[in-house]
Design a protein around this motif. Structure first.
Motif, short mmCIF file in Angstrom:
data_model
loop_
_atom_site.label_atom_id
_atom_site.label_comp_id
_atom_site.label_asym_id
_atom_site.label_seq_id
_atom_site.Cartn_x
_atom_site.Cartn_y
_atom_site.Cartn_z
N PHE B 23 0.86 -1.20 0.00
CA PHE B 23 0.00 0.00 0.00
C PHE B 23 0.89 1.24 0.00
N GLU B 25 0.43 5.57 -0.03
CA GLU B 25 -0.46 6.73 -0.15
C GLU B 25 0.37 8.01 -0.13
N HIS B 27 0.41 11.87 1.04
CA HIS B 27 -0.26 12.84 1.90
C HIS B 27 0.00 14.23 1.36
N VAL B 32 -5.50 12.70 1.26
CA VAL B 32 -4.66 11.53 1.08
C VAL B 32 -5.03 10.84 -0.23
N LYS B 34 -4.77 7.58 -2.30
CA LYS B 34 -4.41 6.17 -2.15
C LYS B 34 -3.97 5.63 -3.50
N ASN B 37 -3.02 0.16 -3.65
CA ASN B 37 -3.96 -0.43 -2.72
C ASN B 37 -3.87 -1.94 -2.69
#
Lengths: 307, 342
Positions: B23, B25, B27, B32, B34, B37
């Protein structure tokens, strides 16, 4: 490359002639009385005056006087001041002092400005970055006319670390004026370095360098730095030329016998030959500095080729 | 063959490189994003895995996570493992990881003009790792750089080694980058859209070169691309990515024969074909999802021509094992495979 140099050289001659002409014409146009300035408070009799006018060629038309002057100049003869001193001597005496001062200033700029700019770029958005941003804004806002006397008061009188006046200029005495002179460009150099560095940090080639497994200090110190230096070197080169010319206030405050000091005095006494002579020298320095910068540019950035 | 939906309890080390349930992500000030995933894929020595997907599907980000060149922050890896020879790269100390980067696993990038440093000669850049990371002398490294340039078939390598990137054509520049990536004899080569910036004839030459090098040097290669036409000849397996997930994974032949995910079928249908001359080219409707606000259920459902309510909207499909290493993250993968859908 050779053709480029020839072209640049011809350009320099044109600029040189144009600048000296403008300065000469301006001094001519101020319309002071150089004979009276020469005599000071003493009265000048009409016969004396007539003789002096003839001696200095003041009865000649303007263009003739300028051409005569230019002719001497091209033969390396700056002529005499109104007081009869050789201008060549005055320049030879004061130029090294100013050069020392300018070098101290530029070193200050590099050591403080460029270094701080790099640190600020690496820690973008951090405390160092933000505090130096505010600090440089303040420094940019304070003119040398204010900065120089204040520095003199604080560091030579309140805290007697440096001599109050530098005079003929041993290096230590020139340190404080040099730093004061460099302070303005420190701020500019820092902002410029920070911008140039941050821009390069985001470049694709930085990602490539990192993917090669190079340590961060090599990515920053070799790959990014080398690319960021291009605009900074340009700035520093031009700035060195400007510092040599722009030291009038600093040299005045610290009583340094440099070119700026002499220029200020010449302006005060309406000594046309000395003003034009000094300005000519400064113009030459400036032109050479910008030529060196342009050539350095090609060394630093292989994409630039002069034809 | 390994099941791709392996859990974290499975032993590591069966593959040269294995990404497991990753995962990532980003910021940002706006929220956020993603980007990755739960991506899992693996690579063995001597094979080519093509990672396929449109812009923003996360294929490059996965590669950068493997290389460890993601900018963190803003990127963050909340979960996942990346095994290289059984060791989890994400748990490694930075200096050990850097040792692997560029040496065991190296990467070539899309636009060689911006990816190469403009102010250093190509020989300098190719030999840089040899000079700084091995005991090799400057001269020996330069000689090796010429050999590498010969290896990637740059004509007149000896005379061109001191030239700068801007003095090369696009295709030659990409070869320089490939030479650079091979300097330390990597076991894994990640090629991130290596031919996107090139024109078609040069594309084919570069792909052939990569395929030859992969075979001769027995490397594992991850080929990231959005061009299905490119992968058909060189790849052994294909992993199709969408919205930060692998939505289908299979060997090349099976996937071209019968895709098991509507998105893959959409991609295949949108390749221009000579025998469809005169008919309109099929396209995938809509836009890739906003990574800040991913759709519910199957991330592809807003664009899927076979969408079935409510299951596709409500329930995120698991990665279904279809046998022979083949997986598909579609509720109707079996139907797709049997040709009973659409």
């Amino acid at each position: 490359m050779f053709r480029y140099l020839v072209r640049r050289f011809l350009q320099m001659i044109l600029v040189f002639i144009a600048t000296t002409f403008i300065v000469y014409a301006l001094m001519y146009a101020t319309g002071g009385d150089p004979i009276q300035a020469l005599a000071g408070e003493r009265p000048v009799s009409p016969t004396q005056r007539a003789q002096l006018v003839k001696e200095y060629g003041l009865d000649q038309p303007f263009w003739k006087r300028y051409l005569d002057y230019l002719n001497d100049l091209l033969h390396g003869d700056f002529g005499q001041t109104l007081t009869g001193r050789s201008i060549n001597d005055i320049i030879a005496e004061s130029l090294p002092t100013t050069a020392k001062l300018a070098v101290i200033a530029i070193l200050t700029t590099i050591l403080v400005g460029v270094t701080a700019g790099i640190i600020a770029a690496i820690r973008r958005g951090g405390i160092f970055d933000n505090s130096t941003l505010i600090l440089t804004l303040i420094i940019i806002g304070v003119p040398t006319v204010v900065l120089a006397p204040v520095a003199q008061l604080v560091f030579t009188i309140k805290l007697p670390w440096f001599p109050t006046t530098a005079g003929e200029g041993n290096l230590y005495a020139l340190l404080l004026p040099g730093i004061v002179l460099g302070a303005l460009s420190v701020a500019t150099a820092m902002r410029l370095t920070r911008t140039s560095f941050s821009e390069n940090q985001r470049s694709d080639y930085v990602r490539t360098a990192r993917s090669k497994g190079l340590p961060t200090r090599r990515v920053v110190g070799v790959h990014i730095l080398r690319n960021s230096l291009i605009p900074i070197v340009t700035f520093l080169g031009i700035e060195l030329g400007a510092l040599m010319a722009g030291a009038i206030v600093t040299e005045g405050v610290f009583n340094i016998n440099g070119v700026g000091f002499q220029l200020a005095r010449a302006l005060r006494t309406e000594d046309t030959p000395l003003v034009v002579g000094i300005v000519s020298v400064l113009v030459i320095i400036f032109l050479v500095a910008s030529l060196v910068v342009d050539l350095l540019y090609a060394v630093l950035d292989p994409r630039i080729r002069y034809e | 063959m390994t099941n791709l939906q392996v859990g974290g309890d499975q032993p590591a080390g069966q593959h040269l490189l294995e990404v497991r349930d990753l995962f990532v992500e980003f910021h940002t000030r706006d929220g956020v994003a993603k980007v990755i995933n739960g991506v899992s894929y693996h690579l063995d020595a001597g094979e080519t895995l093509a990672v396929l997907g449109e812009s923003g599907s996360g294929k490059s980000v996965t590669a950068q996570a493997i290389m460890g060149i993601l900018d963190m922050p803003p990127a963050k890896i909340p979960k996942g493992q990346i095994f290289y020879n059984g060791d989890d790269l994400l748990k490694m100390a930075e200096n050990r990881r850097r040792d692997i980067r560029g040496k065991d696993i190296s990467m070539i990038f899309q636009d060689a003009l911006s990816a190469l440093n403009p102010v250093f000669s190509v020989g300098w850049q190719i030999s840089e790792t040899l000079r700084t990371r091995t005991e090799m002398s400057k001269d020996a490294a330069m000689k090796r750089a010429i050999e590498l340039m010969d290896l990637v078939k740059i004509p007149g390598a000896k005379t061109r080694v001191k030239d700068y990137p801007h003095q090369f054509s696009g295709g030659m520049r990409q070869r320089v980058m490939i030479a650079m990536s091979l300097a330390m004899d990597p076991k894994v080569l990640i090629a991130d859209e290596p031919t996107t910036a090139l024109d078609v004839t040069v594309q084919a030459q570069i792909m052939d070169l990569l395929a030859d090098l992969r075979r001769d040097l027995n490397m594992g290669m991850i080929l990231i691309t959005h061009d299905l036409g490119v992968v058909a000849d060189v790849a052994d397996r294909i992993a199709v990515m969408y919205a930060g997930r692998i939505i289908e994974h299979a060997d090349v032949h099976s996937i071209y024969k019968q895709p098991a995910h509507p998105y893959t079928r959409g991609l295949l249908d949108s390749i221009p074909r000579l025998d469809h001359k005169g008919t309109e080219l099929a396209t995938i409707k809509g836009l890739p999802p906003n990574l800040m606000r991913l759709p519910t259920g199957c991330k592809y459902h807003p664009r899927c021509p076979y969408v079935q309510k409510p299951i596709c909207v409500d329930e995120e499909p698991r990665s279904l094992n279809l046998g022979n290493g083949r997986t598909s993250a579609c509720h109707f993968a079996k139907e797709m495979l049997d040709g009973n859908l659409g």
